[in-house]
Design an enzyme around this catalytic site. Structure first.
Site, PDB file in Angstrom:
ATOM      1  N   HIS A 193     -23.704  21.347  24.594  1.00  0.00           N
ATOM      2  CA  HIS A 193     -23.142  20.738  24.794  1.00  0.00           C
ATOM      3  C   HIS A 193     -22.423  22.143  23.565  1.00  0.00           C
ATOM      4  O   HIS A 193     -22.650  22.511  22.293  1.00  0.00           O
ATOM      5  CB  HIS A 193     -22.951  19.670  23.951  1.00  0.00           C
ATOM      6  CG  HIS A 193     -21.328  19.311  23.850  1.00  0.00           C
ATOM      7  ND1 HIS A 193     -20.143  19.927  23.300  1.00  0.00           N
ATOM      8  CD2 HIS A 193     -20.478  18.796  25.263  1.00  0.00           C
ATOM      9  CE1 HIS A 193     -19.246  19.553  23.008  1.00  0.00           C
ATOM     10  NE2 HIS A 193     -18.968  18.665  23.800  1.00  0.00           N
ATOM     11  N   GLU A 208     -18.451  24.272  30.521  1.00  0.00           N
ATOM     12  CA  GLU A 208     -17.642  23.807  29.607  1.00  0.00           C
ATOM     13  C   GLU A 208     -16.778  24.693  28.593  1.00  0.00           C
ATOM     14  O   GLU A 208     -17.451  25.546  27.430  1.00  0.00           O
ATOM     15  CB  GLU A 208     -18.154  22.568  28.671  1.00  0.00           C
ATOM     16  CG  GLU A 208     -18.382  21.327  29.588  1.00  0.00           C
ATOM     17  CD  GLU A 208     -17.949  19.906  28.587  1.00  0.00           C
ATOM     18  OE1 GLU A 208     -16.817  19.408  28.662  1.00  0.00           O
ATOM     19  OE2 GLU A 208     -18.659  19.838  27.416  1.00  0.00           O
ATOM     20  N   GLY A 229     -11.797  13.363  25.028  1.00  0.00           N
ATOM     21  CA  GLY A 229     -11.070  12.367  25.197  1.00  0.00           C
ATOM     22  C   GLY A 229      -9.988  11.424  26.306  1.00  0.00           C
ATOM     23  O   GLY A 229     -10.121  10.299  25.592  1.00  0.00           O
TER      24      GLY A 229
END
Ligand code: PGA
Length: 226
Positions: A101, A150, A208
């Site tokens: 990540h 991402e 989120g």
């Protein structure tokens, strides 16, 4: 089949995790639309809490179509590595592991070489790696089964990347044959469907909006039933 993956990052207390699991389980079991997606094998839900909370979310893995994942995995083999969480530790607690990540690359200095080791360690422990890449600059080891694109500009900013740009980026990445391609970055219930309608996007990594069970399930409902 689409993957809907919730990445809780460094959020939630023990009590909050328990509340999420209870609320989510009730809502999931009584949601006929979600149940029909699950029964038709159109969606696979993966919940990724912190290492410390992996055992607390285990009841979820007994629900059909739901698995538990970790947010990282050590590049080390078992041994004298204080504080590391190895593939062996995770066996029986996580079926999937998020690797690389952008927050790990920035804060824990995990580079492509470490990510490649982590992919290897996960596979040695029969844990499926979900490799996150920020763009074509990040290498994808051959045999990586799931890749999540991402873009850093989209993570936690509210600026999700439009689908056409995501597909342009996909074309520039050296994706292994057969790898599932996921998008992540500020996806919310009102935008999830636009990605999932594309046959080129195999799922979503949600930060989120996964913290609240209702909004996470609302994203699951945007998976097309056709
Ligand atoms: P976000 O996070 O949905 O909060 O933007 C996505 C991620 O970092 O995996």
């Amino acid at each position: 089949m689409k993957y809907i993956i919730g990445n809780w990052k460094a959020n939630k207390s023990v009590d909050e995790v328990g509340k999420w699991v209870t609320e989510f389980t009730e809502a999931y079991q009584s949601d006929t639309q979600v149940q029909s997606l699950i029964n038709s094998n159109l969606v696979r839900i993966i919940v990724c809490p912190s290492f410390a909370h992996l055992s607390l979310v285990q009841p979820l893995s007994s629900l059909q179509g739901i698995s538990v994942g970790s947010q990282s995995i050590s590049a080390q083999k078992p041994g004298s590595h204080t504080g590391e969480v190895t593939g062996e530790h995770l066996q029986g607690l996580a079926e999937f592991a998020i690797i690389g990540h952008s927050e790990r690359r920035a804060e824990a200095h995990e580079d492509d070489q470490i990510a490649a080791e982590q992919v290897k360690r996960a596979q040695e422990s029969s844990i499926t790696p979900i490799l996150c890449i920020r763009g074509q600059e990040d290498q994808i080891p051959s045999g990586t089964p799931i890749v999540a694109f991402e873009p850093v500009s989209a993570i936690g900013t509210g600026s999700n990347m439009p689908v056409d740009e995501v597909l342009d980026q996909k074309n520039q990445c050296a994706l292994p044959d057969e790898a599932a391609f996921l998008y992540g970055g500020s996806v919310k219930p009102d935008t999830a469907g636009t990605y999932l309608q594309s046959s080129e996007i195999d799922g979503l990594l949600i930060g989120g909006a996964s913290l609240d069970p209702a909004s996470f399930l609302a994203i699951v409902r945007t998976v097309s039933s056709s």
